[in-house]
Design a protein around this motif. Structure first.
Motif, PDB file in Angstrom:
ATOM      1  N   PRO A 155       0.860  -1.155  -0.096  1.00 38.28           N
ATOM      2  CA  PRO A 155       0.063   0.055  -0.083  1.00 38.28           C
ATOM      3  C   PRO A 155       0.786   1.201  -0.124  1.00 38.28           C
ATOM      4  CG  PRO A 155       0.202  -1.027   2.321  1.00 38.28           C
ATOM      5  CD  PRO A 155       0.856  -1.815   1.421  1.00 38.28           C
ATOM      6  N   ILE A 156       0.503   2.230  -1.017  1.00 39.26           N
ATOM      7  CA  ILE A 156       1.133   3.464  -0.944  1.00 39.26           C
ATOM      8  C   ILE A 156       0.078   4.645  -1.345  1.00 39.26           C
ATOM      9  CG2 ILE A 156       3.481   2.552  -1.326  1.00 39.26           C
ATOM     10  CD1 ILE A 156       3.181   3.518  -4.223  1.00 39.26           C
ATOM     11  N   ASP A 157       0.503   5.737  -1.395  1.00 40.80           N
ATOM     12  CA  ASP A 157      -0.346   6.786  -1.721  1.00 40.80           C
ATOM     13  C   ASP A 157      -0.006   7.038  -3.185  1.00 40.80           C
ATOM     14  OD1 ASP A 157      -1.594   9.119  -2.299  1.00 40.80           O
ATOM     15  OD2 ASP A 157      -0.390  10.456  -1.128  1.00 40.80           O
ATOM     16  N   LEU A 158      -1.185   6.723  -4.161  1.00 38.44           N
ATOM     17  CA  LEU A 158      -1.271   6.603  -5.401  1.00 38.44           C
ATOM     18  C   LEU A 158      -1.832   8.123  -6.053  1.00 38.44           C
ATOM     19  CD1 LEU A 158      -2.208   2.864  -6.429  1.00 38.44           C
ATOM     20  CD2 LEU A 158       0.147   4.238  -6.369  1.00 38.44           C
TER      21      LEU A 158
ATOM     22  N   GLY B 245      -4.342   8.240  -8.402  1.00 39.03           N
ATOM     23  CA  GLY B 245      -5.310   7.601  -7.911  1.00 39.03           C
ATOM     24  C   GLY B 245      -6.291   8.369  -6.670  1.00 39.03           C
ATOM     25  N   SER B 246      -7.287   7.655  -6.422  1.00 38.53           N
ATOM     26  CA  SER B 246      -8.341   8.396  -5.509  1.00 38.53           C
ATOM     27  C   SER B 246      -7.856   7.933  -4.218  1.00 38.53           C
ATOM     28  CB  SER B 246      -9.460   7.836  -5.815  1.00 38.53           C
ATOM     29  OG  SER B 246      -9.967   6.374  -5.554  1.00 38.53           O
ATOM     30  N   PRO B 247      -8.456   8.136  -3.161  1.00 40.94           N
ATOM     31  CA  PRO B 247      -8.062   7.873  -1.732  1.00 40.94           C
ATOM     32  C   PRO B 247      -8.189   6.462  -1.570  1.00 40.94           C
ATOM     33  CG  PRO B 247      -9.503   9.852  -1.589  1.00 40.94           C
ATOM     34  CD  PRO B 247      -9.184   9.402  -2.874  1.00 40.94           C
ATOM     35  N   GLU B 248      -9.233   5.708  -2.295  1.00 45.79           N
ATOM     36  CA  GLU B 248      -9.556   4.468  -2.267  1.00 45.79           C
ATOM     37  C   GLU B 248      -8.460   3.476  -3.043  1.00 45.79           C
ATOM     38  OE1 GLU B 248     -11.813   6.395  -3.373  1.00 45.79           O
ATOM     39  OE2 GLU B 248     -12.876   6.772  -1.428  1.00 45.79           O
ATOM     40  N   GLN B 249      -7.789   4.112  -3.941  1.00 48.41           N
ATOM     41  CA  GLN B 249      -6.805   3.280  -4.752  1.00 48.41           C
ATOM     42  C   GLN B 249      -5.439   3.461  -3.981  1.00 48.41           C
ATOM     43  OE1 GLN B 249      -8.199   5.588  -8.188  1.00 48.41           O
ATOM     44  NE2 GLN B 249      -7.615   3.798  -9.140  1.00 48.41           N
ATOM     45  N   GLN B 250      -5.159   2.480  -3.408  1.00 45.30           N
ATOM     46  CA  GLN B 250      -3.813   2.571  -2.567  1.00 45.30           C
ATOM     47  C   GLN B 250      -2.787   1.397  -2.640  1.00 45.30           C
ATOM     48  OE1 GLN B 250      -5.220   3.078   1.531  1.00 45.30           O
ATOM     49  NE2 GLN B 250      -5.499   5.088   1.370  1.00 45.30           N
ATOM     50  N   TRP B 251      -3.020   0.536  -3.663  1.00 44.99           N
ATOM     51  CA  TRP B 251      -2.094  -0.615  -3.828  1.00 44.99           C
ATOM     52  C   TRP B 251      -1.461  -0.715  -5.077  1.00 44.99           C
ATOM     53  CZ3 TRP B 251      -1.593  -4.111  -0.074  1.00 44.99           C
ATOM     54  CH2 TRP B 251      -2.482  -4.392   0.971  1.00 44.99           C
TER      55      TRP B 251
END
Length: 541
Positions: free
Chosen positions: A166-169, A174-180
């Motif tokens: 998991p990282i900040d995308l 990436g949206s807040p829900e997109q973290q992988w």
């Protein structure tokens, strides 16, 4: 009532199930059949074809091999060895190699995720008797992926791992829900002990800025969970040179990276967004597979690879991306004095094939190249000048609809199975025919047949048949021999093994295509009698 009648009619009118009738002695085997469009010439390299075909997954219907698994076959399509059940789960990257001075077979086997082309499992080794001698898994609490298993100096193995983290995308849309995201990892392992000798991480050395396929719309993973992680780099091959440096193919960055084997730092990039080389005509590649070192001097390194020039998920998700009208096998020279790259040779497909996934290019000892067309389910051998001298399909159809094959290779191989040969004796109105086969055997030149004449094992010589393929037959016209056995004979006349005893059976001939037959009519009448006055799906017959 109508629904029930329709269901019964459909069941009764189904065609009778029938085997492939390829081998009378091994009716359990149904290997894929090669569709050879360019028969092998005398210029092809000696050796067998090593493939592991599996069905395409995008359309309903019966596509691809019924028994997916590793196979060794001859150029004329004759089966040498069926690895179906030897590798009992999904298999890929089937090869011959040397380990500790001995010839071995190995293949990845494990789970396959067709949505993103990932697989997780282990590598399994077989010896020349087709017995399992080793299973190897990734180190450092990680899962081995299907894409690479490559033996170096008969002692170590290069493998590849897809590690979701998991990282900040947000930087990449990436949206807040997109973290992988996938951290693409390579490892070098000691085969004997499983010790982890080296590990390299893409996220530690390569920014997601180099990705050719963006996070959105999610064609390389949408990043919403660990199983759907954005695969920005996608390693699909690893090689190692004599100086201890690594060659990594990153498909989703459309680049090949040379990595320092001590520090892990990138020595150079070839193709992609940040190529260190001026690319000559046709030297650019994208979505490539199977990069290998061929030769190295002070200023020049020559590599081979398979240039897909296409990308598309195996289950039809997302859009296909094309960078060239067809895929190619390529040999590329990179010069680190002039920082230029040029194509030494390109191998274009006979039928304009464009492989959206998978593929390989093997440069053979005689200078030929064997190119496997991945998702197109085809393989071609070329002369060094690019002339095709063998081309075959493995039951394939349109892109993604037929059989697929991750990699293909050609090797010399000697197989001596531990299992007994299979034998069957079948009688019809023309006499008795004996059929014998020995799965994986490469040494039998002829079969000798004997009648067993008494309870003490006495036998009478009946004759001999030259072996020409997987199964050998011997016909006894007008004879009625109750018990028959056979011996496998090598080219120098040595007895290799003996079969068990086969008793004569009545032969059942393959069915002919027809409309509804009497068995089907009887089946319909039986169903109607059984279900008369019964409720089926809430309706009466």
């Amino acid at each position: 009532m109508k629904a029930a009648l329709s269901w019964i009619s459909a069941v009764a009118l189904l065609p009778l199930a029938s085997a492939d009738w390829q081998f009378k002695s091994r009716t359990d085997l149904a290997p894929p059949r090669l569709n050879i469009t360019i028969p092998a010439t005398s210029e092809v390299e000696k050796g067998y074809l090593f493939v592991a075909p599996f069905p395409g997954l995008t359309t309903p219907g019966n596509h691809g091999p019924r028994q997916e698994g590793p196979y060794i076959v001859r150029d004329d399509g004759e089966l040498v060895w069926s690895g179906y059940t030897y590798y009992s789960i999904w298999a890929a990257n089937f090869q011959k190699a040397r380990w500790n001075g001995k010839d071995v077979l190995f293949s990845f086997e494990g789970d396959h995720n067709p949505a993103y082309g990932h697989g997780h499992g282990h590598a399994t080794f077989l010896d020349q008797n087709y017995e399992t001698i080793r299973e190897l898994r990734a180190g450092n609490h990680k899962l081995m992926d299907k894409h690479e298993f490559h033996i170096i100096d008969e002692k170590t193995a290069l493998i590849q791992v897809y590690q979701p983290v998991p990282i900040d995308l947000s930087r990449w849309g990436g949206s807040p829900e997109q973290q992988w995201i996938v951290d693409a990892i390579i490892q070098e392992l000691d085969i004997q002990t499983g010790e982890l000798l080296f590990e390299w991480s893409s996220l530690a050395h390569v920014s997601p800025d180099e990705a050719v396929i963006p996070l959105n719309p999610g064609q390389a993973g949408a990043g919403y969970n660990s199983s759907d992680a954005w695969d920005y780099f996608h390693i699909n091959s690893v090689d190692k040179d004599a100086e201890g440096n690594y060659l990594i193919s990153a498909r989703d960055a459309c680049a090949v990276h040379k990595i320092n084997g001590t520090t892990g730092e990138i020595i150079w990039r070839l193709s992609g967004k940040k190529s260190d080389f001026e690319m000559g005509d046709n030297a650019w590649f994208c979505f490539q597979h199977h990069a290998r070192f061929l030769s190295q001097t002070d200023d020049e390194e020559v590599i081979s690879l398979f240039d897909n020039s296409a990308h598309g998920t195996e289950n039809g998700r997302g859009n296909e991306l094309h960078t060239h009208p067809f895929s190619q096998g390529k040999i590329i020279s990179v010069n680190t004095a002039t920082w230029t790259a040029k194509v030494v040779q390109a191998f274009a497909p006979p039928d304009g094939l464009l492989a959206k996934s998978q593929g390989s290019t093997q440069v053979l000892p005689n200078g030929n190249a064997l190119v496997n067309w991945g998702s197109e389910g085809a393989v071609t051998e070329f002369r060094s000048d690019g002339t095709p001298i063998f081309h075959a399909y493995m039951d394939s159809d349109f892109l993604g609809e037929g059989v697929q094959n991750y990699r293909a290779f050609r090797y010399n191989w000697t197989g001596t199975p531990n299992e007994k040969p299979a034998i069957v004796s079948l009688k019809n109105n023309k006499g008795t025919t004996v059929y014998v086969s020995w799965n994986g055997d490469t040494e039998t030149a002829a079969w000798r047949f004997y009648a067993l004449t008494d309870a003490y094992g006495s036998r009478a010589y009946l004759g001999e048949s030259k072996r020409t393929g997987f199964e050998t037959s011997f016909h006894l016209k007008g004879h009625s021999v109750d018990k028959i056995a056979a011996e496998a004979i090598s080219a120098n006349g040595r007895v290799l093994t003996s079969t068990g005893v086969a008793r004569i059976q009545e032969e059942v001939l393959p069915p002919v295509d027809s409309t509804v037959n009497s068995v089907q009519v009887d089946g319909m009448r039986w169903l109607q009698s059984v279900f008369k006055n019964q409720h089926i799906l809430g309706e009466e017959l």
